[in-house]
Design a protein around this motif. Structure first.
Motif, PDB file in Angstrom:
ATOM      1  N   ALA A 337       0.955  -0.991  -0.040  1.00  0.00           N
ATOM      2  CA  ALA A 337       0.072  -0.057  -0.128  1.00  0.00           C
ATOM      3  C   ALA A 337       0.794   1.179  -0.132  1.00  0.00           C
ATOM      4  O   ALA A 337       0.399   2.368  -0.611  1.00  0.00           O
ATOM      5  CB  ALA A 337      -1.040   0.083   1.188  1.00  0.00           C
ATOM      6  N   LEU A 338       1.979   1.378   0.646  1.00  0.00           N
ATOM      7  CA  LEU A 338       2.816   2.343   0.782  1.00  0.00           C
ATOM      8  C   LEU A 338       3.491   2.761  -0.690  1.00  0.00           C
ATOM      9  O   LEU A 338       3.433   3.803  -1.197  1.00  0.00           O
ATOM     10  CB  LEU A 338       3.982   1.973   1.742  1.00  0.00           C
ATOM     11  N   ILE A 339       3.815   1.301  -1.216  1.00  0.00           N
ATOM     12  CA  ILE A 339       4.603   1.617  -2.613  1.00  0.00           C
ATOM     13  C   ILE A 339       3.311   2.163  -3.564  1.00  0.00           C
ATOM     14  O   ILE A 339       3.630   3.010  -4.362  1.00  0.00           O
ATOM     15  CB  ILE A 339       4.951   0.341  -3.151  1.00  0.00           C
ATOM     16  N   ALA A 340       2.314   1.700  -3.735  1.00  0.00           N
ATOM     17  CA  ALA A 340       1.213   2.152  -4.318  1.00  0.00           C
ATOM     18  C   ALA A 340       1.005   3.742  -4.017  1.00  0.00           C
ATOM     19  O   ALA A 340       0.364   4.583  -5.010  1.00  0.00           O
ATOM     20  CB  ALA A 340      -0.269   1.355  -4.133  1.00  0.00           C
ATOM     21  N   ALA A 341       1.176   4.263  -2.856  1.00  0.00           N
ATOM     22  CA  ALA A 341       1.039   5.795  -2.644  1.00  0.00           C
ATOM     23  C   ALA A 341       2.310   6.392  -2.971  1.00  0.00           C
ATOM     24  O   ALA A 341       2.447   7.565  -2.849  1.00  0.00           O
ATOM     25  CB  ALA A 341       0.469   5.742  -1.057  1.00  0.00           C
ATOM     26  N   GLY A 342       3.259   5.784  -3.604  1.00  0.00           N
ATOM     27  CA  GLY A 342       4.390   6.608  -3.936  1.00  0.00           C
ATOM     28  C   GLY A 342       5.596   6.569  -2.744  1.00  0.00           C
ATOM     29  O   GLY A 342       6.616   7.376  -3.061  1.00  0.00           O
ATOM     30  N   VAL A 343       5.346   5.942  -1.786  1.00  0.00           N
ATOM     31  CA  VAL A 343       6.730   5.660  -0.804  1.00  0.00           C
ATOM     32  C   VAL A 343       7.073   4.337  -0.855  1.00  0.00           C
ATOM     33  O   VAL A 343       6.647   3.370  -0.528  1.00  0.00           O
ATOM     34  CB  VAL A 343       6.417   5.995   0.664  1.00  0.00           C
ATOM     35  N   VAL A 344       8.162   4.246  -1.346  1.00  0.00           N
ATOM     36  CA  VAL A 344       8.853   3.019  -1.563  1.00  0.00           C
ATOM     37  C   VAL A 344      10.038   2.538  -0.538  1.00  0.00           C
ATOM     38  O   VAL A 344      10.967   2.908  -0.406  1.00  0.00           O
ATOM     39  CB  VAL A 344       9.585   2.784  -3.360  1.00  0.00           C
ATOM     40  N   GLY A 345       9.553   1.263   0.058  1.00  0.00           N
ATOM     41  CA  GLY A 345      10.572   0.540   1.043  1.00  0.00           C
ATOM     42  C   GLY A 345      10.506  -0.758   0.585  1.00  0.00           C
ATOM     43  O   GLY A 345      10.165  -1.043  -0.624  1.00  0.00           O
ATOM     44  N   ASP A 346      10.640  -1.720   1.372  1.00  0.00           N
ATOM     45  CA  ASP A 346      10.541  -3.133   0.868  1.00  0.00           C
ATOM     46  C   ASP A 346      10.291  -4.025   2.347  1.00  0.00           C
ATOM     47  O   ASP A 346      10.324  -3.316   3.476  1.00  0.00           O
ATOM     48  CB  ASP A 346      11.717  -3.715   0.231  1.00  0.00           C
ATOM     49  N   PHE A 347       9.758  -5.399   2.016  1.00  0.00           N
ATOM     50  CA  PHE A 347       9.245  -6.033   2.870  1.00  0.00           C
ATOM     51  C   PHE A 347      10.315  -7.231   3.148  1.00  0.00           C
ATOM     52  O   PHE A 347      10.886  -7.655   2.147  1.00  0.00           O
ATOM     53  CB  PHE A 347       7.910  -6.610   2.421  1.00  0.00           C
ATOM     54  N   ARG A 348      10.492  -7.620   4.423  1.00  0.00           N
ATOM     55  CA  ARG A 348      11.535  -8.642   4.618  1.00  0.00           C
ATOM     56  C   ARG A 348      10.517  -9.704   5.738  1.00  0.00           C
ATOM     57  O   ARG A 348      10.089  -9.174   6.730  1.00  0.00           O
ATOM     58  CB  ARG A 348      12.844  -8.293   5.215  1.00  0.00           C
ATOM     59  N   ALA A 349      10.724 -11.053   5.303  1.00  0.00           N
ATOM     60  CA  ALA A 349       9.976 -12.042   6.154  1.00  0.00           C
ATOM     61  C   ALA A 349      10.622 -12.042   7.570  1.00  0.00           C
ATOM     62  O   ALA A 349      11.648 -11.910   7.867  1.00  0.00           O
ATOM     63  CB  ALA A 349      10.220 -13.434   5.351  1.00  0.00           C
ATOM     64  N   PRO A 350       9.439 -12.101   8.439  1.00  0.00           N
ATOM     65  CA  PRO A 350       8.165 -12.486   8.305  1.00  0.00           C
ATOM     66  C   PRO A 350       7.377 -11.272   8.309  1.00  0.00           C
ATOM     67  O   PRO A 350       6.266 -11.331   7.742  1.00  0.00           O
ATOM     68  CB  PRO A 350       7.758 -13.414   9.446  1.00  0.00           C
TER      69      PRO A 350
END
Length: 395
Positions: A337-350
């Protein structure tokens, strides 16, 4: 204080995007496109194979290595480029193990990047060694008299926790072991000083904070005291003392040149050279001060606006690299949702939301916008849409 607006202007940052994922892939330096195009038009097109001599392609891995050396506390002629980071980990670790033939224990931690552990596991199996993995906080206590090589990534890829390189290297040396450091999340992000820490080997990638582009080549450093004795298992043509003598038997090149393996990626190195231009007038102390300013502001902002998120990084900036992570039970969907709003980070499991802060192009306005968008998404529940739960191949 250095004016980081000058370096920010050197990068192409898409309109409407706050980019906090430079710890995964740096944005494109504006000069890279022209540099690569010129290389292809003026060198490859016109010189053909003559470019190896006329354009200096053959010497490029050392030339670029010298430019990176300044950013990691190494000297001229001590760093060489080429291949992938996993290949360089394999080379450095195999060479370090060979320098301690009476010992067969490799020590690492559970916060190390999995690829490094995979390489170490396979190499340990092939060489009759043992890989010992402990909690990051237990590394110092786990260094014993049976240790051959301490192999650590300086900055943890998930939490941003930063090891004390000088202290742990000294402990390894007192135990008679060698220290190998992976700088994937350090080079271009923090004030690395390999010589000051008296490390033995180091490796790193260039597509993160050094902005060399996707798949940009890795680098390797050997302390000068080991340069004449280091013998990596992976012996390549370009690491031969006389590659164009075409000897049937391998003779290692002097110094760091023996750590070359295959043909250098000339086009990728051209892009990396353009990326390194931005560092010419910048000190690592200014870089580090700005990194701390940005990460501290982000932590304070998120904790004030989103108390339900749990800090997953060290609070003390001296124990942290240039990234911050928070935990949330639906971290993947929140990040999409953040990326879709133009704030790009990333996810790391879990359950980790990860944000990288690159002083070269991030500023306090980026921090403010990222905090505001994150707070809105968490509080209004907009992250809980079906498309944000769909896992992509790359997370």
């Amino acid at each position: 204080m250095f004016d980081f607006s000058k370096t920010r202007a050197a990068f192409h940052l898409p309109d409407g995007v706050t980019y906090l994922d430079g710890n995964s892939l740096g944005p494109m330096p504006r000069a890279a496109q022209g540099r690569v195009a010129a290389m292809m038009a003026d060198e490859w097109s016109e010189m053909l194979i003559g470019g190896w001599n006329k354009a200096g392609w053959y010497a490029q891995p050392r030339r670029v290595g010298d430019r990176i050396a300044r950013l990691i506390g190494a000297g001229p002629g001590e760093v060489v480029m080429g291949d992938t980071l996993s290949i360089k980990v394999f080379q450095a670790l195999s060479a370090a193990l060979a320098l301690r033939p009476d010992r067969r224990v490799i020590l690492s931690d559970s916060g190390n990047f999995p690829s490094d552990l995979y390489v170490a596991e396979g190499l340990a199996r092939a060489m009759g060694a043992t890989l010992r993995v402990v909690d990051p906080g237990d590394v110092a206590q786990a260094i014993g008299d049976d240790l051959a090589v301490l192999m650590l990534t300086e900055v943890d890829y998930r939490t941003g926790r930063r090891h004390d390189m000088a202290d742990l290297t000294a402990r390894a040396h007192r135990a008679g072991a060698l220290a190998l450091w992976d700088l994937a999340h350090s080079a271009g992000a923090v004030d690395v000083d390999l010589t000051g820490a008296d490390a033995d080997f180091a490796v790193g990638c260039t597509y993160k904070y050094l902005n060399g582009g996707p798949g940009a080549p890795a680098f390797i450093w050997t302390h000068p005291r080991h340069a004449a004795a280091a013998q990596p298992i992976l012996q390549g043509w370009m690491g031969h003392a006389a590659p164009f003598a075409f000897d049937a038997e391998y003779r290692p090149a002097p110094g760091i040149e023996r750590m070359r393996v295959g043909t250098p990626p000339v086009i990728a190195l051209a892009a990396l050279e353009a990326a390194l231009d931005v560092w010419d007038d910048l000190s690592l102390s200014d870089l580090r001060a700005q990194s701390i300013r940005l990460t501290q502001a982000f932590i304070a902002g998120v904790e004030a606006a989103c108390p339900e998120l749990v800090l997953n990084s060290p609070r003390d900036p001296q124990g942290r690299g240039s990234q911050v992570s928070f935990r949330h039970p639906q971290a993947y969907a929140v990040m999409q949702a953040l990326i879709a709003a133009g704030v790009v980070g990333d996810f790391r499991a879990p359950d980790v939301l990860r944000f990288g802060f690159a002083p070269l192009y991030n500023d306090l306005a980026d921090v403010e916008r990222a905090v505001g968008v994150l707070a809105r998404i968490v509080h209004d529940g907009s992250w809980d849409r079906a498309e944000f739960h769909q896992k992509a191949d790359v997370t």
